[in-house]
Design an enzyme around this catalytic site. Structure first.
Site, PDB file in Angstrom:
ATOM      1  N   SER A 107       0.714  -1.184   0.022  1.00  0.00           N
ATOM      2  CA  SER A 107       0.103   0.004   0.084  1.00  0.00           C
ATOM      3  C   SER A 107       0.780   1.222  -0.112  1.00  0.00           C
ATOM      4  O   SER A 107       0.438   2.377  -0.462  1.00  0.00           O
ATOM      5  CB  SER A 107      -0.858   0.043   1.172  1.00  0.00           C
ATOM      6  OG  SER A 107      -0.184   0.146   2.408  1.00  0.00           O
ATOM      7  N   ASP A 268      -6.811   7.559   8.600  1.00  0.00           N
ATOM      8  CA  ASP A 268      -6.755   6.260   9.459  1.00  0.00           C
ATOM      9  C   ASP A 268      -5.698   6.118  10.563  1.00  0.00           C
ATOM     10  O   ASP A 268      -5.477   5.076  11.171  1.00  0.00           O
ATOM     11  CB  ASP A 268      -6.624   5.053   8.399  1.00  0.00           C
ATOM     12  CG  ASP A 268      -5.387   4.769   7.563  1.00  0.00           C
ATOM     13  OD1 ASP A 268      -4.363   5.834   8.152  1.00  0.00           O
ATOM     14  OD2 ASP A 268      -5.317   4.156   6.646  1.00  0.00           O
ATOM     15  N   HIS A 271      -1.626   4.937   7.440  1.00  0.00           N
ATOM     16  CA  HIS A 271      -0.890   5.224   6.244  1.00  0.00           C
ATOM     17  C   HIS A 271      -0.447   6.414   6.028  1.00  0.00           C
ATOM     18  O   HIS A 271      -1.205   7.367   6.793  1.00  0.00           O
ATOM     19  CB  HIS A 271      -1.718   4.578   5.052  1.00  0.00           C
ATOM     20  CG  HIS A 271      -1.993   3.163   5.108  1.00  0.00           C
ATOM     21  ND1 HIS A 271      -3.024   2.707   5.645  1.00  0.00           N
ATOM     22  CD2 HIS A 271      -1.461   2.065   4.467  1.00  0.00           C
ATOM     23  CE1 HIS A 271      -3.066   1.384   5.517  1.00  0.00           C
ATOM     24  NE2 HIS A 271      -2.123   1.118   4.813  1.00  0.00           N
TER      25      HIS A 271
END
Length: 326
Positions: A107, A268, A271
């Site tokens: 990611s 979040d 990240h």
């Protein structure tokens, strides 16, 4: 929860249900990270001990503290021109040869957490390289959210099939999360780098970020996560160098700057945000230029601890043009 093996792609404008689903996936991944890390310690100290119970409680707290992502990760693959224009189709002016850039890994390479296409790491890197080299850069993203080094073999083959001159890899946190043996993770990464190098691809690897800066994971679990991630990064750096790639220590050069700067994290809190990804691109771009052997790679001198003496011989002798024309 099963690992999400879908490519990290989504339309620029996501619907509310899609955003909610992605937020749940993000939260579940974060929760799994904390719980798995605690479980790894539990094996060592015994699941019935007070230490284990404390870590298990901390893991649950971390899962509750991780917020929801606002929307799925965007994607903007295509050709970036030196004048700043963008073309989705891989067509370039006849008088300019393109540089093919592939983003591989997890990611962090896909840009999960960036709310805007302009702040995806691949997009920022493609634009910077295009402007500095004055040649079109074709961006292809093969990174997959939630994967570890074991998925690199598949990603590498996909990139080679598309055609690639430069590959940027960021991988590691999910292997820490899943408690994959460091030797196994590093072996998969080294094999991917070696495979790309046999095709004369310039390979730049951003080693595992320092998970110790993620504040939703409480201490002492956060310190353990930091130790494991830094240990993996050190092994990655050595293996990448031996395989002929260039290693950029994200955990040493970038992660410390996140401490006390919540704006560098996405909603979040797990990240990076677009601004956080920009910090990583700032150290990845000079390494790519160094690998290409371009005259503008002198910019790497501004980045500490990246002496030319540590570059593999193949990179030191690269010609000024860099890469293969497409």
């Amino acid at each position: 929860m099963a690992r999400d093996t879908r490519p990290a792609v989504a339309p620029a404008a996501a619907s509310a249900p899609d955003a909610t689903l992605t937020g749940r996936v993000t939260r579940a991944l974060a929760a799994r990270t904390a719980v798995t890390l605690a479980a790894g310690v539990g094996v060592a100290v015994g699941t019935g001990s007070a230490a284990w119970k404390g870590l298990e409680h901390q893991a649950r707290l971390a899962a509750e503290r991780i917020g929801l992502a606002a929307e799925p990760p965007p994607r903007r693959d295509g050709v970036y021109l030196p004048d700043g224009r963008f073309r989705r189709l891989p067509t370039v002016p006849r008088n300019l040869s393109r540089l093919r850039l592939a983003m591989l890994g997890d990611s962090s390479s896909a840009g999960f957490g960036a709310a805007d296409e302009d702040f995806l790491p691949g997009v920022m890197l493609a634009r910077d390289l295009s402007a500095r080299l004055y040649r079109p850069v074709q961006l292809s993203t093969h990174a997959v959210v939630g994967t570890g080094a074991a998925d690199l073999a598949r990603q590498v083959e996909a990139a080679l099939l598309d055609g690639v001159d430069v590959a940027v890899v960021i991988v590691g946190p999910n292997d820490v999360r899943d408690r994959v043996a460091p030797a196994e993770s590093v072996r998969a990464l080294a094999a991917a780098v070696a495979r790309l190098r046999t095709h004369d691809v310039v390979v730049v690897v951003g080693t595992c970020p320092d998970l110790g800066v993620i504040t939703p994971i409480p201490a002492p679990l956060r310190q353990l996560a930091g130790y494991w991630s830094r240990s993996l990064a050190a092994r990655q750096e050595q293996a990448v160098h031996r395989a002929g790639g260039l290693a950029v220590p994200i955990g040493r050069w970038v992660s410390p700057g996140f401490v006390g700067h919540p704006e560098l994290f996405s909603p979040d809190l797990f990240h990076p945000s677009g601004e956080g990804y920009a910090r990583a691109v700032a150290v990845l771009s000079p390494a790519v230029l160094t690998g290409l052997g371009s005259a503008v790679s002198a910019a790497v001198a501004a980045v500490p601890e990246f002496p030319a003496s540590r570059l593999p011989d193949g990179h030191r002798s690269a010609d000024a043009g860099g890469g293969r024309s497409g």
